[in-house]
Design a protein around this motif. Structure first.
Motif, mmCIF file in Angstrom:
data_model
loop_
_atom_site.group_PDB
_atom_site.id
_atom_site.type_symbol
_atom_site.label_atom_id
_atom_site.label_comp_id
_atom_site.label_asym_id
_atom_site.label_seq_id
_atom_site.Cartn_x
_atom_site.Cartn_y
_atom_site.Cartn_z
ATOM 1 N N THR A 113 4.557 16.009 -12.648
ATOM 2 C CA THR A 113 4.230 15.018 -11.628
ATOM 3 C C THR A 113 5.041 15.246 -10.359
ATOM 4 O OG1 THR A 113 3.727 13.383 -13.341
ATOM 5 C CG2 THR A 113 4.140 12.544 -11.127
ATOM 6 N N MET A 114 6.329 15.542 -10.499
ATOM 7 C CA MET A 114 7.170 15.768 -9.322
ATOM 8 C C MET A 114 6.765 17.043 -8.583
ATOM 9 S SD MET A 114 11.013 14.442 -10.226
ATOM 10 C CE MET A 114 11.283 15.540 -11.610
ATOM 11 N N ILE A 115 6.401 18.079 -9.319
ATOM 12 C CA ILE A 115 5.967 19.314 -8.669
ATOM 13 C C ILE A 115 4.705 19.070 -7.848
ATOM 14 C CG2 ILE A 115 5.014 21.608 -9.090
ATOM 15 C CD1 ILE A 115 6.936 21.836 -11.441
ATOM 16 N N MET A 116 3.728 18.381 -8.451
ATOM 17 C CA MET A 116 2.494 18.096 -7.725
ATOM 18 C C MET A 116 2.771 17.198 -6.516
ATOM 19 S SD MET A 116 0.227 19.857 -9.113
ATOM 20 C CE MET A 116 -1.062 19.201 -8.072
ATOM 21 N N ALA A 117 3.703 16.262 -6.667
ATOM 22 C CA ALA A 117 4.053 15.387 -5.540
ATOM 23 C C ALA A 117 4.566 16.207 -4.365
ATOM 24 C CB ALA A 117 5.105 14.368 -5.980
ATOM 25 N N ALA A 118 5.428 17.167 -4.647
ATOM 26 C CA ALA A 118 5.983 17.998 -3.572
ATOM 27 C C ALA A 118 4.920 18.906 -2.963
ATOM 28 C CB ALA A 118 7.143 18.837 -4.121
ATOM 29 N N LEU A 119 4.077 19.486 -3.805
ATOM 30 C CA LEU A 119 3.050 20.401 -3.316
ATOM 31 C C LEU A 119 2.054 19.712 -2.389
ATOM 32 C CD1 LEU A 119 2.246 22.465 -6.544
ATOM 33 C CD2 LEU A 119 3.382 23.292 -4.475
ATOM 34 N N VAL A 120 1.807 18.437 -2.611
ATOM 35 C CA VAL A 120 0.856 17.703 -1.775
ATOM 36 C C VAL A 120 1.545 17.102 -0.554
ATOM 37 C CG1 VAL A 120 -0.725 15.737 -1.701
ATOM 38 C CG2 VAL A 120 -0.660 17.205 -3.717
ATOM 39 N N ALA A 121 2.728 16.528 -0.740
ATOM 40 C CA ALA A 121 3.387 15.806 0.342
ATOM 41 C C ALA A 121 3.741 16.709 1.517
ATOM 42 C CB ALA A 121 4.653 15.122 -0.189
ATOM 43 N N VAL A 122 4.181 17.933 1.243
ATOM 44 C CA VAL A 122 4.656 18.807 2.328
ATOM 45 C C VAL A 122 3.539 19.197 3.298
ATOM 46 C CG1 VAL A 122 5.622 21.078 2.845
ATOM 47 C CG2 VAL A 122 6.666 19.656 1.077
ATOM 48 N N GLY B 170 16.002 7.188 -20.518
ATOM 49 C CA GLY B 170 17.047 7.905 -21.254
ATOM 50 C C GLY B 170 16.797 8.033 -22.734
ATOM 51 N N ARG B 171 16.082 7.094 -23.331
ATOM 52 C CA ARG B 171 15.814 7.155 -24.769
ATOM 53 C C ARG B 171 14.700 8.131 -25.124
ATOM 54 N NH1 ARG B 171 14.439 1.145 -26.357
ATOM 55 N NH2 ARG B 171 13.860 2.265 -28.271
ATOM 56 N N TYR B 172 13.944 8.576 -24.134
ATOM 57 C CA TYR B 172 12.714 9.305 -24.435
ATOM 58 C C TYR B 172 12.707 10.757 -23.975
ATOM 59 C CZ TYR B 172 11.440 4.402 -24.850
ATOM 60 O OH TYR B 172 11.429 3.067 -25.184
ATOM 61 N N LEU B 173 13.611 11.156 -23.114
ATOM 62 C CA LEU B 173 13.644 12.551 -22.669
ATOM 63 C C LEU B 173 15.001 12.852 -22.038
ATOM 64 C CD1 LEU B 173 13.259 12.087 -19.408
ATOM 65 C CD2 LEU B 173 10.869 12.063 -19.975
ATOM 66 N N ARG B 174 15.192 14.104 -21.598
ATOM 67 C CA ARG B 174 16.459 14.542 -21.014
ATOM 68 C C ARG B 174 16.511 14.165 -19.535
ATOM 69 N NH1 ARG B 174 15.275 20.346 -22.035
ATOM 70 N NH2 ARG B 174 16.772 20.638 -20.339
ATOM 71 N N ILE B 175 17.302 13.158 -19.217
ATOM 72 C CA ILE B 175 17.385 12.678 -17.841
ATOM 73 C C ILE B 175 18.067 13.697 -16.942
ATOM 74 C CG2 ILE B 175 18.311 10.865 -16.362
ATOM 75 C CD1 ILE B 175 15.909 10.140 -18.076
ATOM 76 N N ASP B 176 19.011 14.467 -17.484
ATOM 77 C CA ASP B 176 19.688 15.453 -16.655
ATOM 78 C C ASP B 176 18.706 16.458 -16.082
ATOM 79 O OD1 ASP B 176 19.301 16.378 -19.312
ATOM 80 O OD2 ASP B 176 20.719 18.008 -18.962
ATOM 81 N N ALA B 177 17.710 16.851 -16.887
ATOM 82 C CA ALA B 177 16.700 17.794 -16.398
ATOM 83 C C ALA B 177 15.840 17.154 -15.313
ATOM 84 C CB ALA B 177 15.821 18.263 -17.552
ATOM 85 N N VAL B 178 15.496 15.883 -15.472
ATOM 86 C CA VAL B 178 14.692 15.185 -14.470
ATOM 87 C C VAL B 178 15.431 15.119 -13.141
ATOM 88 C CG1 VAL B 178 13.631 12.985 -13.857
ATOM 89 C CG2 VAL B 178 13.460 13.828 -16.203
ATOM 90 N N LEU B 179 16.688 14.712 -13.189
ATOM 91 C CA LEU B 179 17.458 14.564 -11.950
ATOM 92 C C LEU B 179 17.760 15.912 -11.308
ATOM 93 C CD1 LEU B 179 19.937 11.734 -13.000
ATOM 94 C CD2 LEU B 179 17.787 11.537 -11.738
ATOM 95 N N ARG B 180 18.019 16.930 -12.127
ATOM 96 C CA ARG B 180 18.338 18.249 -11.583
ATOM 97 C C ARG B 180 17.139 18.842 -10.841
ATOM 98 N NH1 ARG B 180 20.164 20.011 -15.852
ATOM 99 N NH2 ARG B 180 18.373 21.149 -16.666
ATOM 100 N N HIS B 181 16.001 18.870 -11.504
ATOM 101 C CA HIS B 181 14.809 19.421 -10.853
ATOM 102 C C HIS B 181 14.315 18.502 -9.737
ATOM 103 C CE1 HIS B 181 14.237 22.839 -13.522
ATOM 104 N NE2 HIS B 181 14.527 22.052 -14.537
ATOM 105 N N GLY B 182 14.498 17.188 -9.915
ATOM 106 C CA GLY B 182 14.111 16.269 -8.856
ATOM 107 C C GLY B 182 14.906 16.503 -7.585
ATOM 108 N N ALA B 183 16.199 16.816 -7.712
ATOM 109 C CA ALA B 183 17.029 17.087 -6.541
ATOM 110 C C ALA B 183 16.559 18.342 -5.807
ATOM 111 C CB ALA B 183 18.486 17.236 -6.970
#
Length: 488
Positions: free
Chosen positions: A291-300, A401-414
């Motif tokens: 979802t974040m990748i598609m958001a960036a690909l469209v927004a730019v 936090g209970r359902y997936l790795r938040i560190d990966a979300v925040l790292r790639h989100g940054a």
């Protein structure tokens, strides 16, 4: 074969949302040329009032029908229909009673009679067949696509004869009514009858438990998506509201379309990626990052061209600054990125967490209002929206936090946020950037996004696919080898 199957699903899931976007966009363009800026602002206010009222009273019936795993599928559809009609009757009465207040709130006090007539739209729409929604659990997106595209086409085509009679905000009301009637008729023609002798009260109670927290969430979403228009219309007038709404929707709607497509694909993907009813953490992470990748690909690309495209589509009297375009780009990216966490929390039926994560975005509206009072600028409202969306995304990520790795979300989100910010800075720092600057910003941002996408694919998607394949082979019953056919 698997690639062909996924491509077919993607194309069929995309058809409804893309068709709806194109036809609604065409209606907006038509209205921008048929109406004066003041009347167009009033038409925008009418649509915003309707959307706000529907969102505030939304009890998540469509989401309940989509995620419900019960064997009594007909019961789910019947319960949803029954509750939808009751909700719409109450909503219609409230719209009629509070029409003057709603009209004044959106800076269109003279349109209170038209606001009263808006009550017909949700009431008519409530009689549609919910079987069309349920079919999507099995990747059957065709009926919904026909219903949505057919109704939006009717809403567009009715403008041609209607504009010969009226040339004001009544055109929007006529279009909305035509959409509602055609959608109901097509839904029943496409879905066929679903007869239930008696709706099981247990199914109805389950729908209420699922949906009541989403009503609070609807209040938050309505506040987030429409209250900024209330601020603009009351502080700057209906003409400025038309300009603001047209430009911001042009920036956000392409991402919203992809978000809807992603949601249609994500729900069955998550259902089939779990084990014993539990949603796979790896699958949830893939949905959020995709979802974040598609958001960036469209927004730019949309953001880089927003100040140029707005007058092209809507006419030369609708202009926005490059600063507005930069902020709209960032708002589009962050808002679309919130869609992934929302899907995951819905899949786990964590509607209370989802509601709290979305409500925090209301802080941004307060910030936008205060900045607008001080600086008297549309850009101030967008800064507030961006702040609220960012706070909401961070809280939703924490709640995951209970359902997936938040560190990966925040790292790639940054990383992705840095790519979008790079493009936004080109517009922010230069009031009139040339094609060369815009092109370099696009290439640089897309390069960063592409590298991050490759890393995600190699480190997360491929290991998940391999693990899922091994699990499928372990749980599959033994089969006798069959002779290879000509299609193998």
């Amino acid at each position: 074969m698997a690639l062909k199957r996924y491509a077919l699903r993607l194309s069929s899931a995309s058809l409804s949302s893309l068709g709806e976007f194109v036809l609604r966009f065409a209606r907006t363009v038509a209205l921008s040329h048929l109406l004066s800026p003041h009347d167009l602002g009033a038409a925008v206010a009418l649509a915003s009032i309707l959307v706000s009222c529907e969102m505030i009273t939304d009890i998540g019936l469509e989401k309940f029908v989509m995620v419900s795993r019960t064997e009594a599928r007909a019961q789910v559809v019947a319960a949803a229909w029954q509750m939808a009609v009751g909700r719409a009757a109450i909503l219609a009465l409230l719209i009629v009673l509070f029409a003057p207040l709603l009209a004044r709130a959106f800076g269109a006090g003279e349109e209170r009679v038209l606001v009263s007539w808006l009550a017909l739209v949700p009431f008519i729409t409530s009689f549609r067949s919910w079987r069309v929604v349920q079919m999507q659990q099995d990747y059957r997106y065709g009926p919904e696509a026909v219903m949505n595209i057919g109704s939006r086409l009717a809403g567009l085509l009715v403008l041609l004869p209607a504009c010969a009679l009226v040339r004001d905000a009544r055109l929007m009301l006529i279009s909305l009514l035509a959409e509602a009637v055609v959608a109901v008729v097509l839904s029943h023609l496409l879905a066929g009858p679903t007869r239930v002798a008696r709706v099981d009260p247990a199914v109805r109670r389950e729908a209420m438990r699922f949906g009541l927290p989403l009503m609070v969430n609807g209040v938050g979403l309505a506040t987030l998506k429409q209250m900024d228009q209330v601020i603009v219309s009351n502080m700057f007038g209906l003409v400025t509201l038309a300009e603001y709404s047209l430009a911001l929707n042009l920036a956000i709607i392409p991402a919203s379309v992809l978000q809807r497509i992603g949601g249609k694909l994500a729900a069955p993907f998550l259902l089939r990626s779990g084990h014993n009813g539990a949603v796979s953490p790896e699958a949830s992470l893939i949905v959020v990052l995709a979802t974040m990748i598609m958001a960036a690909l469209v927004a730019v690309p949309v953001g880089l061209l927003l100040d140029l495209l707005t007058p092209v589509f809507y006419g030369p009297h609708y202009q926005v600054s490059t600063t507005f375009a930069a902020l709209a780009m960032l708002v589009s990216f962050v808002r679309f990125s919130r869609g992934g966490p929302n899907v995951i929390l819905l899949q786990h039926s964590q509607t209370a967490r989802l509601t709290s994560g979305n409500l925090i975005a209301g802080v941004g509206l307060l910030i936008g209002l205060l900045l607008a009072l001080v600086f008297r600028s549309l850009d101030s409202v967008l800064i507030g929206l961006l702040t609220g969306d960012l706070l909401s995304f961070l809280l939703l990520s924490f709640l995951l936090g209970r359902y997936l790795r938040i560190d990966a979300v925040l790292r790639h989100g940054a990383v992705l946020c840095a790519a979008v910010t790079l493009a936004a800075l080109v517009l922010w720092l230069d009031a009139d950037p040339g094609w060369g600057a815009r092109g370099l910003a696009l290439v640089a941002s897309m390069l960063v996004i592409g590298i991050d996408a490759v890393v995600i694919h190699r480190r997360i998607v491929l290991p998940f696919a391999g693990h899922r394949g091994r699990l499928t082979m372990q749980v599959a019953p033994p089969m006798q080898a069959a002779p290879a056919g000509p299609g193998d």
